[in-house]
Design a protein around this motif. Sequence first.
Motif, PDB file in Angstrom:
ATOM      1  N   LYS A   1       0.840  -1.192   0.000  1.00 55.00           N
ATOM      2  CA  LYS A   1       0.000   0.000   0.000  1.00 55.00           C
ATOM      3  C   LYS A   1       0.871   1.237   0.000  1.00 55.00           C
ATOM      4  O   LYS A   1       1.998   1.236   0.491  1.00 55.00           O
ATOM      5  CB  LYS A   1      -0.961   0.018   1.186  1.00 55.00           C
ATOM      6  N   GLY A   2       0.321   2.287  -0.584  1.00 57.12           N
ATOM      7  CA  GLY A   2       1.025   3.554  -0.653  1.00 57.12           C
ATOM      8  C   GLY A   2       0.126   4.640  -1.188  1.00 57.12           C
ATOM      9  O   GLY A   2      -1.079   4.454  -1.367  1.00 57.12           O
ATOM     10  N   HIS A   3       0.744   5.772  -1.465  1.00 58.75           N
ATOM     11  CA  HIS A   3       0.023   6.942  -1.958  1.00 58.75           C
ATOM     12  C   HIS A   3      -0.359   6.783  -3.433  1.00 58.75           C
ATOM     13  O   HIS A   3      -1.440   7.175  -3.847  1.00 58.75           O
ATOM     14  CB  HIS A   3       0.907   8.182  -1.756  1.00 58.75           C
ATOM     15  N   SER A   4       0.549   6.174  -4.216  1.00 61.33           N
ATOM     16  CA  SER A   4       0.325   5.986  -5.649  1.00 61.33           C
ATOM     17  C   SER A   4       1.172   4.805  -6.112  1.00 61.33           C
ATOM     18  O   SER A   4       2.041   4.336  -5.370  1.00 61.33           O
ATOM     19  CB  SER A   4       0.719   7.250  -6.423  1.00 61.33           C
ATOM     20  N   PRO A   5       0.965   4.331  -7.344  1.00 62.61           N
ATOM     21  CA  PRO A   5       1.764   3.196  -7.825  1.00 62.61           C
ATOM     22  C   PRO A   5       3.268   3.490  -7.883  1.00 62.61           C
ATOM     23  O   PRO A   5       4.084   2.580  -7.795  1.00 62.61           O
ATOM     24  CB  PRO A   5       1.222   2.940  -9.238  1.00 62.61           C
ATOM     25  N   THR A   6       3.630   4.755  -8.003  1.00 67.61           N
ATOM     26  CA  THR A   6       5.047   5.116  -8.107  1.00 67.61           C
ATOM     27  C   THR A   6       5.662   5.518  -6.771  1.00 67.61           C
ATOM     28  O   THR A   6       6.862   5.760  -6.702  1.00 67.61           O
ATOM     29  CB  THR A   6       5.236   6.261  -9.115  1.00 67.61           C
ATOM     30  N   SER A   7       4.856   5.583  -5.703  1.00 75.61           N
ATOM     31  CA  SER A   7       5.382   5.940  -4.387  1.00 75.61           C
ATOM     32  C   SER A   7       6.002   4.721  -3.718  1.00 75.61           C
ATOM     33  O   SER A   7       5.821   3.589  -4.163  1.00 75.61           O
ATOM     34  CB  SER A   7       4.270   6.518  -3.501  1.00 75.61           C
ATOM     35  N   LYS A   8       6.727   4.959  -2.630  1.00 77.05           N
ATOM     36  CA  LYS A   8       7.270   3.850  -1.846  1.00 77.05           C
ATOM     37  C   LYS A   8       6.092   3.083  -1.247  1.00 77.05           C
ATOM     38  O   LYS A   8       5.206   3.668  -0.627  1.00 77.05           O
ATOM     39  CB  LYS A   8       8.182   4.374  -0.749  1.00 77.05           C
ATOM     40  N   LEU A   9       6.112   1.758  -1.423  1.00 71.58           N
ATOM     41  CA  LEU A   9       4.995   0.935  -0.965  1.00 71.58           C
ATOM     42  C   LEU A   9       5.369   0.186   0.305  1.00 71.58           C
ATOM     43  O   LEU A   9       6.466  -0.353   0.416  1.00 71.58           O
ATOM     44  CB  LEU A   9       4.587  -0.060  -2.053  1.00 71.58           C
ATOM     45  N   GLU A  10       4.431   0.164   1.238  1.00 71.23           N
ATOM     46  CA  GLU A  10       4.598  -0.569   2.494  1.00 71.23           C
ATOM     47  C   GLU A  10       4.078  -1.992   2.299  1.00 71.23           C
ATOM     48  O   GLU A  10       2.940  -2.192   1.883  1.00 71.23           O
ATOM     49  CB  GLU A  10       3.813   0.146   3.592  1.00 71.23           C
ATOM     50  N   LYS A  11       4.917  -2.969   2.615  1.00 71.47           N
ATOM     51  CA  LYS A  11       4.550  -4.380   2.430  1.00 71.47           C
ATOM     52  C   LYS A  11       4.083  -4.973   3.756  1.00 71.47           C
ATOM     53  O   LYS A  11       4.651  -4.692   4.806  1.00 71.47           O
ATOM     54  CB  LYS A  11       5.760  -5.162   1.911  1.00 71.47           C
ATOM     55  N   SER A  12       3.051  -5.802   3.683  1.00 72.60           N
ATOM     56  CA  SER A  12       2.604  -6.540   4.862  1.00 72.60           C
ATOM     57  C   SER A  12       1.979  -7.851   4.410  1.00 72.60           C
ATOM     58  O   SER A  12       1.690  -8.042   3.233  1.00 72.60           O
ATOM     59  CB  SER A  12       1.600  -5.723   5.682  1.00 72.60           C
ATOM     60  N   LYS A  13       1.786  -8.755   5.361  1.00 74.70           N
ATOM     61  CA  LYS A  13       1.128 -10.035   5.074  1.00 74.70           C
ATOM     62  C   LYS A  13      -0.108 -10.138   5.944  1.00 74.70           C
ATOM     63  O   LYS A  13      -0.099  -9.754   7.103  1.00 74.70           O
ATOM     64  CB  LYS A  13       2.074 -11.191   5.336  1.00 74.70           C
ATOM     65  N   VAL A  14      -1.172 -10.655   5.350  1.00 73.40           N
ATOM     66  CA  VAL A  14      -2.439 -10.822   6.048  1.00 73.40           C
ATOM     67  C   VAL A  14      -2.835 -12.283   5.911  1.00 73.40           C
ATOM     68  O   VAL A  14      -2.809 -12.838   4.815  1.00 73.40           O
ATOM     69  CB  VAL A  14      -3.537  -9.923   5.423  1.00 73.40           C
TER      70      VAL A  14
END
Length: 195
Positions: free
Chosen positions: A155-168
């Motif tokens: 998840k992040g602000h936009s597809p080109t922003s730094k994305l935060e990874k998590s597992k659910v």
Amino acid sequence: DMKPKLTSHILTALSVTVLIGLFGLRPTSQGQAIEQIGGPEANSGGGECGVENNAFLDGEEVVYKVYYNLGFFWTEAGMVHFTVHETDSSYNITASGSTAGFYDNFYRVRDTFETHLDKSNLMPTYFMRNIEEGKYRKFNKFFFDHDSKRITSYKGHSPTSKLEKSKVEFTNCMHDVISVVYNLRNTDIERMKPG
């Protein structure tokens, strides 16, 4: 011979799902972008969860135009466009929505949702949403692993922003907001019992 069966109540549910996203009802957490269905005994690998496609075909396109009534005058407020593209192993379904005309001038919406459904059982393997509503931006992508009952989320602000990874982790059959509707289109609701 597979004929698309487009029932109005199913398509209405699909359009309402996307329109909720289009007109300002934003999820407060990443988990609200996905839906768990099925009981605790449901098989996550697709057995009891999965269905066979008999409702839509490659190349299907459905377009909804949204109108707003100003007393005696109707004006176009937006549009939602659904497309199905078939690959060797999946159905890739895209739903995009935007405001139109006058509304685009004061509150611009450009939302895109995409899901990839395994052709053997219509279970999602990938889901993406890219939300642009006024100045609000949100981007999510989910990779579904039904065997390990785990979703890898970015998840992040936009597809080109730094994305935060998590597992659910999940315990039941898991769908995103688009895949659940396409699964419902393949469900024989006449055979369902109330409750």
